[in-house]
Design a protein around this motif. Structure first.
Motif, PDB file in Angstrom:
ATOM      1  N   ALA A 264    -138.474  21.284 -13.784  1.00  0.00           N
ATOM      2  CA  ALA A 264    -137.816  20.741 -12.442  1.00  0.00           C
ATOM      3  C   ALA A 264    -137.829  22.009 -11.464  1.00  0.00           C
ATOM      4  N   VAL A 265    -138.412  21.699 -10.259  1.00  0.00           N
ATOM      5  CA  VAL A 265    -138.302  22.735  -9.246  1.00  0.00           C
ATOM      6  C   VAL A 265    -138.046  22.136  -7.716  1.00  0.00           C
ATOM      7  N   ARG A 266    -137.876  23.033  -7.043  1.00  0.00           N
ATOM      8  CA  ARG A 266    -137.624  22.700  -5.688  1.00  0.00           C
ATOM      9  C   ARG A 266    -139.111  22.834  -4.821  1.00  0.00           C
ATOM     10  N   ALA A 267    -139.523  21.738  -4.387  1.00  0.00           N
ATOM     11  CA  ALA A 267    -140.954  21.817  -3.726  1.00  0.00           C
ATOM     12  C   ALA A 267    -141.249  23.000  -2.871  1.00  0.00           C
ATOM     13  N   GLN A 268    -140.296  23.506  -2.098  1.00  0.00           N
ATOM     14  CA  GLN A 268    -140.575  24.399  -1.223  1.00  0.00           C
ATOM     15  C   GLN A 268    -140.845  25.996  -1.972  1.00  0.00           C
ATOM     16  N   ASP A 269    -140.469  25.888  -3.258  1.00  0.00           N
ATOM     17  CA  ASP A 269    -140.560  26.888  -3.876  1.00  0.00           C
ATOM     18  C   ASP A 269    -142.033  27.146  -4.599  1.00  0.00           C
ATOM     19  N   VAL A 270    -142.780  25.938  -4.433  1.00  0.00           N
ATOM     20  CA  VAL A 270    -144.023  25.960  -5.172  1.00  0.00           C
ATOM     21  C   VAL A 270    -145.417  25.436  -4.289  1.00  0.00           C
ATOM     22  N   ILE A 271    -144.990  25.873  -2.929  1.00  0.00           N
ATOM     23  CA  ILE A 271    -145.893  25.307  -2.024  1.00  0.00           C
ATOM     24  C   ILE A 271    -147.181  26.453  -2.023  1.00  0.00           C
ATOM     25  N   ALA A 272    -146.690  27.456  -2.329  1.00  0.00           N
ATOM     26  CA  ALA A 272    -147.876  28.485  -2.647  1.00  0.00           C
ATOM     27  C   ALA A 272    -147.919  28.665  -3.982  1.00  0.00           C
ATOM     28  N   ALA A 273    -148.999  28.902  -4.807  1.00  0.00           N
ATOM     29  CA  ALA A 273    -149.051  29.084  -6.174  1.00  0.00           C
ATOM     30  C   ALA A 273    -150.353  30.054  -6.166  1.00  0.00           C
ATOM     31  N   PRO A 274    -150.221  30.830  -7.461  1.00  0.00           N
ATOM     32  CA  PRO A 274    -149.039  30.846  -8.344  1.00  0.00           C
ATOM     33  C   PRO A 274    -147.831  31.314  -7.921  1.00  0.00           C
ATOM     34  N   VAL A 275    -146.634  31.179  -8.594  1.00  0.00           N
ATOM     35  CA  VAL A 275    -145.580  31.573  -8.400  1.00  0.00           C
ATOM     36  C   VAL A 275    -144.364  31.672  -9.593  1.00  0.00           C
ATOM     37  N   ARG A 276    -143.692  32.717  -9.691  1.00  0.00           N
ATOM     38  CA  ARG A 276    -143.044  32.823 -10.760  1.00  0.00           C
ATOM     39  C   ARG A 276    -141.670  32.620 -10.695  1.00  0.00           C
ATOM     40  N   LEU A 277    -140.886  31.636 -11.532  1.00  0.00           N
ATOM     41  CA  LEU A 277    -139.609  31.254 -11.223  1.00  0.00           C
ATOM     42  C   LEU A 277    -138.690  31.570 -12.459  1.00  0.00           C
ATOM     43  N   LYS A 278    -137.337  31.531 -12.248  1.00  0.00           N
ATOM     44  CA  LYS A 278    -136.377  31.877 -13.448  1.00  0.00           C
ATOM     45  C   LYS A 278    -136.067  30.555 -13.919  1.00  0.00           C
TER      46      LYS A 278
ATOM     47  N   ARG B 190    -145.331  29.709 -19.589  1.00  0.00           N
ATOM     48  CA  ARG B 190    -144.072  30.440 -19.780  1.00  0.00           C
ATOM     49  C   ARG B 190    -144.164  31.769 -20.474  1.00  0.00           C
ATOM     50  N   ASP B 191    -143.245  32.708 -20.066  1.00  0.00           N
ATOM     51  CA  ASP B 191    -143.028  34.167 -20.444  1.00  0.00           C
ATOM     52  C   ASP B 191    -141.420  34.322 -20.671  1.00  0.00           C
ATOM     53  N   GLY B 192    -140.705  34.118 -21.898  1.00  0.00           N
ATOM     54  CA  GLY B 192    -139.466  34.188 -21.905  1.00  0.00           C
ATOM     55  C   GLY B 192    -138.477  33.186 -21.179  1.00  0.00           C
ATOM     56  N   ASP B 193    -137.983  34.041 -20.062  1.00  0.00           N
ATOM     57  CA  ASP B 193    -136.947  33.074 -19.149  1.00  0.00           C
ATOM     58  C   ASP B 193    -137.664  32.768 -17.970  1.00  0.00           C
ATOM     59  N   THR B 194    -138.927  33.150 -17.806  1.00  0.00           N
ATOM     60  CA  THR B 194    -139.462  33.051 -16.700  1.00  0.00           C
ATOM     61  C   THR B 194    -140.840  31.921 -16.698  1.00  0.00           C
ATOM     62  N   VAL B 195    -141.189  31.407 -15.923  1.00  0.00           N
ATOM     63  CA  VAL B 195    -142.315  30.356 -15.914  1.00  0.00           C
ATOM     64  C   VAL B 195    -143.357  30.726 -14.716  1.00  0.00           C
ATOM     65  N   GLU B 196    -144.194  30.607 -14.891  1.00  0.00           N
ATOM     66  CA  GLU B 196    -145.319  30.633 -13.939  1.00  0.00           C
ATOM     67  C   GLU B 196    -145.977  29.526 -13.550  1.00  0.00           C
ATOM     68  N   ILE B 197    -145.913  29.128 -12.281  1.00  0.00           N
ATOM     69  CA  ILE B 197    -146.489  27.623 -11.849  1.00  0.00           C
ATOM     70  C   ILE B 197    -147.710  28.065 -11.079  1.00  0.00           C
ATOM     71  N   GLN B 198    -148.727  27.300 -11.635  1.00  0.00           N
ATOM     72  CA  GLN B 198    -150.131  27.951 -11.411  1.00  0.00           C
ATOM     73  C   GLN B 198    -150.856  27.069 -10.331  1.00  0.00           C
ATOM     74  N   LYS B 199    -150.514  26.056  -9.975  1.00  0.00           N
ATOM     75  CA  LYS B 199    -150.807  25.108  -9.075  1.00  0.00           C
ATOM     76  C   LYS B 199    -149.872  24.654  -7.857  1.00  0.00           C
ATOM     77  N   PRO B 200    -150.149  24.581  -6.555  1.00  0.00           N
ATOM     78  CA  PRO B 200    -148.874  23.871  -5.945  1.00  0.00           C
ATOM     79  C   PRO B 200    -148.661  22.324  -6.302  1.00  0.00           C
ATOM     80  N   SER B 201    -147.588  22.094  -5.875  1.00  0.00           N
ATOM     81  CA  SER B 201    -147.224  20.554  -6.206  1.00  0.00           C
ATOM     82  C   SER B 201    -146.465  19.977  -4.938  1.00  0.00           C
ATOM     83  N   ALA B 202    -146.687  18.540  -4.739  1.00  0.00           N
ATOM     84  CA  ALA B 202    -146.251  18.126  -3.753  1.00  0.00           C
ATOM     85  C   ALA B 202    -144.470  17.684  -3.979  1.00  0.00           C
ATOM     86  N   LYS B 203    -143.828  17.685  -2.984  1.00  0.00           N
ATOM     87  CA  LYS B 203    -142.306  17.150  -3.053  1.00  0.00           C
ATOM     88  C   LYS B 203    -142.430  15.543  -3.667  1.00  0.00           C
ATOM     89  N   GLY B 204    -141.450  15.510  -4.634  1.00  0.00           N
ATOM     90  CA  GLY B 204    -141.310  14.320  -5.310  1.00  0.00           C
ATOM     91  C   GLY B 204    -142.550  13.868  -6.463  1.00  0.00           C
TER      92      GLY B 204
END
Length: 400
Positions: A55-69, A113-127
């Motif tokens: 579960a993420v915020r869409a605005q955080d995955v507009i550009a991918a790849p991106v790493r989230l905590k 996933r790498d420990g407490d972080t996850v790499e989102i590899q592709k952008p995802s639309a809101k909802g």
């Protein structure tokens, strides 16, 4: 003799849906709702995940790849108490409530996933991959109107709406008996002039298939006192519908009409302009509807199909009373008809221009094999002119 249409009108004229009751879901299949059924809850009750993922915020995955905590985990039935903020994600499983702050689910196949972080590899639309609250239904929403005929998948919805009991019309109680000294049960060895009794098994099965409760009194001998006693027993059992087979003609050993007359039946009609089934009788014994069916196997079944089934359905609260009349192509030539409507047993085949109905060449009302093999009844109106193969005809299908 009256027409089939007028006979059916008389059979249904004073028939009304029976009293209502509340039954458990497990007993509600095939019943008819007596009142509107509304949802008692909202489904889903909150935004939930449709997939395993994050579960993420869409605005955080507009550009991918991106790493989230990763700040926690959300399983079905265990809501997450934290809020997802910028740069964060929550591990989530199918059915889990989407945590505050998140508005999108990224499927796990698009992550690493790498420990407490996850790499989102592709952008995802809101909802994306989120089932919104109330997507299926909302509290107070009408699922089914009164009069709805419940099917298995309807019970699934009713259960999901949190209904343990459903308001339905009571099942009609049918008491039935046959008359005839010549009848012996299946498995017995018929003596001279005797035949194996068969009608009741088909009629009871047909009635139960239509949702009725059936009490079969069996075969009654050709004696007036015994026939009157059977009628009285049916009334004592509080029959909504009393069905008899045989004994309704005018022979010296046909006592059904006499028995009903002795009990005060109001006769509606006796004899209709149809084949098979001319000696059909209908009347009322107080609140009990009476159908006296012919004794020939085909006649009894066809009359039950055309008259008993609509009566059961009316008293059960249904609106679809009779089998739907459909169009087909005639598979053989037919001669002109006389003053009676014919209901011809026929198999159906798929032709290049639609269904083809070809009546069996012999339509004797004692022949059970053609009835068992038939897919439909082909209707020939009184005084119908000769018809050629390939012309249009009207049929009512038997249920498979």
């Amino acid at each position: 003799m009256i027409s089939v249409e007028e006979a059916l009108q008389r059979v249904l004229a004073h028939a009304e849906p029976l009293s209502t009751e509340r039954v458990p879901l497990a007993d509600a299949n095939g019943r008819v709702l007596a009142s509107d059924l509304k949802a008692l809850r909202t489904q889903p009750p909150a935004d939930v995940s449709a997939m395993d993922g994050y579960a993420v915020r869409a605005q955080d995955v507009i550009a991918a790849p991106v790493r989230l905590k990763i700040i926690g985990e959300v399983a079905a039935g265990r809501p997450f108490g934290k809020t997802v903020t910028a740069g964060e994600a929550a591990r989530i499983f199918t059915g889990g409530v989407v945590p505050d702050g998140a508005d999108t689910v990224v499927v796990q196949e698009q992550t690493t996933r790498d420990g407490d972080t996850v790499e989102i590899q592709k952008p995802s639309a809101k909802g994306r991959h989120v089932r919104r609250m109330g997507l299926d239904f909302r509290s107070g929403e009408i699922a089914f109107a009164a009069g709805h005929h419940l099917r298995p998948r309807d019970l699934q919805l009713a259960a999901g709406m949190n209904h343990p009991l459903l308001p339905v019309y009571r099942k009609p109680k049918i008491v039935m008996f046959a008359t005839g000294d010549e009848l012996v049960p299946p498995g017995a060895e018929p003596g001279p002039g005797q035949i194996v009794y068969s009608n009741g098994f088909a009629l009871a099965a047909l009635a139960r298939q239509e949702g009725a409760e059936v009490v079969d009194l069996g075969v009654i001998g050709d004696r007036l006192d015994d026939t009157i006693a059977a009628v009285r027993k049916a009334r004592a059992l509080a029959a909504d519908i009393l069905v008899t087979t045989g004994g309704a003609s005018v022979g010296e050993y046909d006592f059904v009409q006499q028995a009903f007359a002795a009990e005060g039946m109001e006769l509606s009609f006796w004899k209709i302009a149809m084949r098979p089934g001319r000696p059909l009788m209908h009347g009322r014994l107080g609140p009990t509807h009476v159908l006296g069916l012919p004794g020939n196997p085909v006649s009894s079944y066809v009359c039950a199909f055309l008259f008993l089934v609509p009566l059961i359905r009316r008293m059960s609260g249904r609106s679809d009373l009779s089998a739907r009349v459909e169009s087909a192509l005639l598979g053989c030539d037919l001669a002109a008809n006389d003053e009676r409507a014919d209901y011809l047993r026929a198999p159906l085949m798929e032709g290049t221009e639609g269904l083809v109905a070809t009546p069996f060449p012999v339509q004797d009302s004692s022949m059970m094999a053609p009835l068992a093999k038939a897919d439909c009844l082909l209707i020939r109106e009184p005084y119908a002119p000769a018809a050629l193969a390939g012309s249009r005809c009207r049929i009512v299908k038997f249920e498979r």
